[in-house]
Design a protein around this motif. Structure first.
Motif, mmCIF file in Angstrom:
data_model
loop_
_atom_site.group_PDB
_atom_site.id
_atom_site.type_symbol
_atom_site.label_atom_id
_atom_site.label_comp_id
_atom_site.label_asym_id
_atom_site.label_seq_id
_atom_site.Cartn_x
_atom_site.Cartn_y
_atom_site.Cartn_z
ATOM 1 N N GLN A 112 -46.173 27.948 39.883
ATOM 2 C CA GLN A 112 -46.036 28.936 40.952
ATOM 3 C C GLN A 112 -45.877 30.351 40.414
ATOM 4 O OE1 GLN A 112 -43.810 26.465 40.455
ATOM 5 N NE2 GLN A 112 -41.725 27.270 40.378
ATOM 6 N N ALA A 169 -47.396 31.398 44.056
ATOM 7 C CA ALA A 169 -46.434 31.187 45.137
ATOM 8 C C ALA A 169 -46.568 32.272 46.202
ATOM 9 C CB ALA A 169 -45.013 31.157 44.590
ATOM 10 N N GLU A 170 -46.793 33.497 45.788
ATOM 11 C CA GLU A 170 -46.964 34.584 46.754
ATOM 12 C C GLU A 170 -48.243 34.403 47.559
ATOM 13 O OE1 GLU A 170 -45.570 38.682 45.165
ATOM 14 O OE2 GLU A 170 -46.037 37.459 43.383
ATOM 15 N N LEU A 190 -42.964 25.673 51.037
ATOM 16 C CA LEU A 190 -43.665 25.918 49.774
ATOM 17 C C LEU A 190 -43.004 25.094 48.680
ATOM 18 C CD1 LEU A 190 -44.049 29.810 49.919
ATOM 19 C CD2 LEU A 190 -45.582 28.053 50.832
ATOM 20 N N CYS A 211 -47.668 25.137 45.381
ATOM 21 C CA CYS A 211 -47.923 26.480 44.852
ATOM 22 C C CYS A 211 -48.743 26.433 43.568
ATOM 23 C CB CYS A 211 -46.605 27.200 44.626
ATOM 24 S SG CYS A 211 -45.760 27.613 46.154
ATOM 25 N N ASP A 212 -49.740 25.556 43.537
ATOM 26 C CA ASP A 212 -50.654 25.521 42.394
ATOM 27 C C ASP A 212 -52.100 25.587 42.860
ATOM 28 O OD1 ASP A 212 -50.914 23.044 43.541
ATOM 29 O OD2 ASP A 212 -50.594 21.903 41.686
ATOM 30 N N ALA A 268 -49.706 31.522 48.282
ATOM 31 C CA ALA A 268 -49.459 30.442 49.239
ATOM 32 C C ALA A 268 -48.565 30.926 50.375
ATOM 33 C CB ALA A 268 -48.822 29.248 48.529
ATOM 34 N N ALA A 269 -47.539 31.698 50.055
ATOM 35 C CA ALA A 269 -46.613 32.177 51.082
ATOM 36 C C ALA A 269 -47.330 33.046 52.102
ATOM 37 C CB ALA A 269 -45.474 32.957 50.435
ATOM 38 N N ASN A 310 -56.606 22.617 43.006
ATOM 39 C CA ASN A 310 -55.355 23.001 42.352
ATOM 40 C C ASN A 310 -55.546 23.129 40.841
ATOM 41 O OD1 ASN A 310 -55.637 20.300 41.774
ATOM 42 N ND2 ASN A 310 -53.472 19.827 42.006
ATOM 43 N N VAL A 313 -41.927 24.282 45.264
ATOM 44 C CA VAL A 313 -41.731 25.043 44.023
ATOM 45 C C VAL A 313 -40.798 24.289 43.080
ATOM 46 C CG1 VAL A 313 -42.177 27.286 45.065
ATOM 47 C CG2 VAL A 313 -39.846 26.383 45.070
ATOM 48 N N VAL A 330 -39.325 31.687 41.274
ATOM 49 C CA VAL A 330 -40.348 32.395 42.052
ATOM 50 C C VAL A 330 -40.272 33.880 41.720
ATOM 51 C CG1 VAL A 330 -40.423 30.759 43.962
ATOM 52 C CG2 VAL A 330 -38.787 32.651 44.039
#
Length: 348
Positions: A181, A191-192, A167, A253-254, A194-195, A336, A169, A213
């Motif tokens: 993110q 970010a969460e 990821l 993460c966008d 994407a994770a 994005n 970041v 994050v």
């Protein structure tokens, strides 16, 4: 956990003098190249070629599309492709970084996976010959059998290669006023989101870069950016250097709409001979930040770095990089956010 024990496509071709080892390799290399594979051949002998020059067999292999290494046991190998080599183990290791399969002629006593070429009068290998995957008969069918053994090796290595998720970041998010993110969609940060999607397919996830994050991701291991580099290339290079035998599923993460279904489609585009999958959206743009990078992609990334270019999308110019069109129903998952105005429209 580094995937150091993953098998790599390597086959030694052994047999007594006159068993047709070189002829067999000559015949099969063009077939492998036609499958889109990059092939390297390590020749045990120089077949009478003057020092520093390839012989006829090597010239045929070069013409067929293979890279060739020549050398005698215990000697420094002489390569006819760029780079420095020393012993056989180092040669093979170096070649796997930029090839899909490595063939070694000879080295009967070396503990390598091998095929044994039967001669016209003798079929079975000597008792002291180990790691023999197949005995190839003295007939025309040996070409098909040899190709089958190689492809099984290639496909097994490809199938067993672990998928790691990275990821990105590293961005400070100056245009957005805060790191992208950390933008929230509902109750989760980008970010969460994407994770969660990457975790649906990856054996493990790492954060690439030093960006902030959410607390929910505090326990995710982090890799620092590669020294001297900036932007997404810094995170990508760091990942490929840290776990060079893994497949990396990299996500920025966008992207507010990353979902497991998009990741599943992306991974379905993998196949032997493809060093990276950079999807292409309907507007013609290559998307390198929700993409897949195989171990050989490190060879391309390092070349990009040496050339002074920092845009991963330039990797699409290499013929080992696939740029499949994203299905229409999945297009939005590669969208994005770059400006506050875009983010406002998404929230509305």
């Amino acid at each position: 956990m580094h995937p150091t024990s993953i098998p790599r496509p390597l086959v030694a071709v052994c047999g007594r003098t006159g068993s047709g080892r070189t002829t067999l390799i000559d015949a099969v290399v063009p077939r492998l190249v036609s499958r889109g594979l990059r092939v390297a051949v390590v020749e045990h002998e120089t077949h009478g070629a003057p020092p520093g020059r390839p012989g006829r067999a090597s010239e045929r292999l070069l013409s067929a599309g293979a890279d060739v290494v020549l050398g005698h046991p215990g000697d420094a190998a002489r390569r006819f492709v760029p780079g420095a080599v020393t012993d056989l183990e180092s040669v093979v290791d170096a070649l796997h970084r930029s090839h899909d399969v490595v063939l070694v002629e000879g080295h009967q006593r070396t503990p390598l996976p091998k095929v044994w070429c039967a001669s016209e009068t003798e079929g079975e290998p000597p008792d002291h010959t180990d790691s023999v995957m197949a005995v190839l008969p003295w007939d025309a069918e040996r070409r098909d059998l040899f190709e089958q053994v190689i492809m099984e090796s290639v496909e097994t290595a490809h199938r067993q290669r672990p998928v790691f998720g990275g990821l990105l970041v590293g961005g400070a998010g100056h245009r957005m006023g805060r790191p992208k993110q950390m933008l929230t969609a509902g109750r989760r940060t980008l970010a969460e989101i994407a994770a969660e999607s990457v975790a649906s397919a990856a054996a493990r996830i790492l954060l690439l870069g030093a960006g902030e994050v959410a607390p929910a991701l505090d326990d995710v291991p982090r890799l620092p950016d590669a020294p001297g580099l900036k932007g997404p290339l810094a995170g990508l290079a760091s990942a490929l250097r840290w776990a060079p035998q893994a497949t990396w599923l990299v996500a920025a993460c966008d992207m507010p709409w990353i979902v497991p279904r998009a990741v599943e489609w992306l991974l379905s585009q993998r196949q032997p001979g493809r060093w990276a999958v950079l999807p292409r959206t309907a507007d013609g743009r290559v998307q390198p930040l929700l993409a897949v990078y195989e171990p050989q992609a490190a060879h391309l990334v390092e070349g990009l770095i040496r050339s002074g270019n920092s845009a991963p999308r330039l990797l699409a110019d290499h013929d080992a990089v696939a740029t499949p069109a994203v299905p229409e129903e999945l297009e939005r998952h590669w969208s994005n956010v770059n400006t506050p105005q875009q983010w406002d429209r998404i929230n509305r």
